[in-house]
Design a protein around this motif. Structure first.
Motif, PDB file in Angstrom:
ATOM      1  N   LEU A  68      -2.279   2.632 -12.278  1.00 56.94           N
ATOM      2  CA  LEU A  68      -1.032   3.236 -11.799  1.00 56.94           C
ATOM      3  C   LEU A  68      -1.178   4.744 -11.643  1.00 56.94           C
ATOM      4  O   LEU A  68      -0.693   5.322 -10.658  1.00 56.94           O
ATOM      5  N   TYR A 110      -3.858   5.088  -8.439  1.00 59.27           N
ATOM      6  CA  TYR A 110      -3.540   4.536  -7.119  1.00 59.27           C
ATOM      7  C   TYR A 110      -2.048   4.449  -6.805  1.00 59.27           C
ATOM      8  O   TYR A 110      -1.672   4.178  -5.669  1.00 59.27           O
ATOM      9  N   HIS A 111      -1.196   4.635  -7.795  1.00 59.73           N
ATOM     10  CA  HIS A 111       0.241   4.450  -7.600  1.00 59.73           C
ATOM     11  C   HIS A 111       1.001   5.763  -7.822  1.00 59.73           C
ATOM     12  O   HIS A 111       2.217   5.782  -7.898  1.00 59.73           O
ATOM     13  N   GLN A 166       0.672   3.691  -1.669  1.00 58.76           N
ATOM     14  CA  GLN A 166       0.857   3.400  -3.090  1.00 58.76           C
ATOM     15  C   GLN A 166       0.993   1.921  -3.420  1.00 58.76           C
ATOM     16  O   GLN A 166       0.928   1.561  -4.579  1.00 58.76           O
ATOM     17  N   HIS A 167       1.232   1.079  -2.450  1.00 56.49           N
ATOM     18  CA  HIS A 167       1.481  -0.331  -2.746  1.00 56.49           C
ATOM     19  C   HIS A 167       0.223  -0.974  -3.311  1.00 56.49           C
ATOM     20  O   HIS A 167      -0.891  -0.723  -2.841  1.00 56.49           O
ATOM     21  N   LEU A 168       0.416  -1.799  -4.330  1.00 55.79           N
ATOM     22  CA  LEU A 168      -0.690  -2.439  -5.030  1.00 55.79           C
ATOM     23  C   LEU A 168      -0.452  -3.932  -5.138  1.00 55.79           C
ATOM     24  O   LEU A 168       0.672  -4.407  -4.985  1.00 55.79           O
ATOM     25  N   GLY A 179      11.894   0.590  -6.912  1.00 55.86           N
ATOM     26  CA  GLY A 179      10.541   0.075  -6.877  1.00 55.86           C
ATOM     27  C   GLY A 179      10.677  -1.430  -7.018  1.00 55.86           C
ATOM     28  O   GLY A 179      11.712  -1.924  -7.467  1.00 55.86           O
ATOM     29  N   CYS A 236       8.005   1.980  -3.911  1.00 55.47           N
ATOM     30  CA  CYS A 236       6.715   1.329  -4.137  1.00 55.47           C
ATOM     31  C   CYS A 236       6.891  -0.162  -4.371  1.00 55.47           C
ATOM     32  O   CYS A 236       7.886  -0.601  -4.944  1.00 55.47           O
ATOM     33  N   ILE A 276       4.714  -3.673  -5.770  1.00 48.23           N
ATOM     34  CA  ILE A 276       3.559  -4.245  -6.456  1.00 48.23           C
ATOM     35  C   ILE A 276       3.694  -5.756  -6.365  1.00 48.23           C
ATOM     36  O   ILE A 276       4.753  -6.307  -6.666  1.00 48.23           O
ATOM     37  N   VAL A 278      -6.244  -2.702  -4.000  1.00 48.52           N
ATOM     38  CA  VAL A 278      -5.844  -1.391  -3.516  1.00 48.52           C
ATOM     39  C   VAL A 278      -6.016  -1.355  -2.002  1.00 48.52           C
ATOM     40  O   VAL A 278      -7.006  -1.871  -1.462  1.00 48.52           O
TER      41      VAL A 278
END
Length: 163
Positions: free
Chosen positions: A19, A22-23, A30-32, A90, A123, A125, A156
Motif C-alpha cells: 500500500l 503502489y497505493h 493506484q488500483h490494485l 475507496g 482507489c 482494490i 500492480v
C-alpha cells in the motif's frame, strides 16, 4: 506467538509495504488486486485491508446481502459505473466473479483493463481467487508481485510497475 498470529502479522506487514509503495497518493495508477488460491486467506486479506483502510467500502460477492453494490445480473458498464463513478472514499471488491459470472471474456478483460489504466478518483482494490480464469483474462494489464512468506500475490498495473 502462535503460528496463526505470526502469519497475520507477516501478511499485514507485507500489505502495508504494498500500500505504501503502489497505493500511495503520489502514484498515478493506484488500483490494485490481490489473489490467493486459498479462500480462507482471501477472507483474512479482506479483513486486514479493512483494518488498514477503514474508510473503504467493501463489496463481498460471497455475501448474499451486499449493500450499495450492483446486482449480480448487472452489465459491465453498470458495474464499472458503480465501481468508479459512484462516490466512495475507496472500494474493496472481494470475489468479483459474483458479478463477472455471466459476462463474456471480452467484458471481463475490459473491466481489468479499466482497473489497470484508470487514474484519479477514489482507489479500488480487488481481491480474487487465483486461477486459470484470471490468467486468460489478464492481457498484460497487471504484473504479479508475490508477497514474501505468504500465499498472496499483489497485482500492480503494468503502467505503475514500470516506474
Amino acid at each position: 506467538m502462535t503460528t496463526e498470529i505470526l502469519l497475520k502479522t507477516v501478511l499485514e506487514q507485507q500489505l502495508v509495504g504494498v500500500l505504501n509503495h503502489y497505493h500511495a497518493p503520489t502514484i498515478r495508477y493506484q488500483h490494485l488486486a490481490f489473489s490467493s488460491k486459498d479462500v480462507l486467506i482471501l477472507d483474512e486479506l479482506a479483513g486486514t485491508l479493512q483494518r488498514l483502510l477503514p474508510a473503504y467500502s467493501l463489496w463481498n460477492g460471497e455475501q448474499a446481502n451486499i449493500t450499495q453494490a450492483p446486482a449480480s445480473s448487472c452489465s459491465r458498464k453498470q458495474f464499472v459505473d458503480q465501481v468508479f463513478d459512484a462516490p466512495h472514499p475507496g472500494l474493496i471488491i472481494q470475489q468479483p466473479q459474483y458479478w463477472f459470472q455471466h459476462w463474456p471474456i471480452l467484458e471481463k478483460q475490459a473491466f481489468w483493463s479499466t482497473l489497470s489504466e484508470r487514474h484519479g478518483g477514489h482507489c479500488v482494490i480487488v481481491i480474487f481467487t487465483e486461477g486459470n480464469d484470471f490468467a486468460s483474462i489478464n492481457q498484460h494489464y497487471f504484473t504479479p508481485q508475490p508477497l514474501d512468506s505468504t500465499a498472496v500475490t499483489a497485482w500492480v498495473s503494468t503502467k505503475t510497475s514500470r516506474l
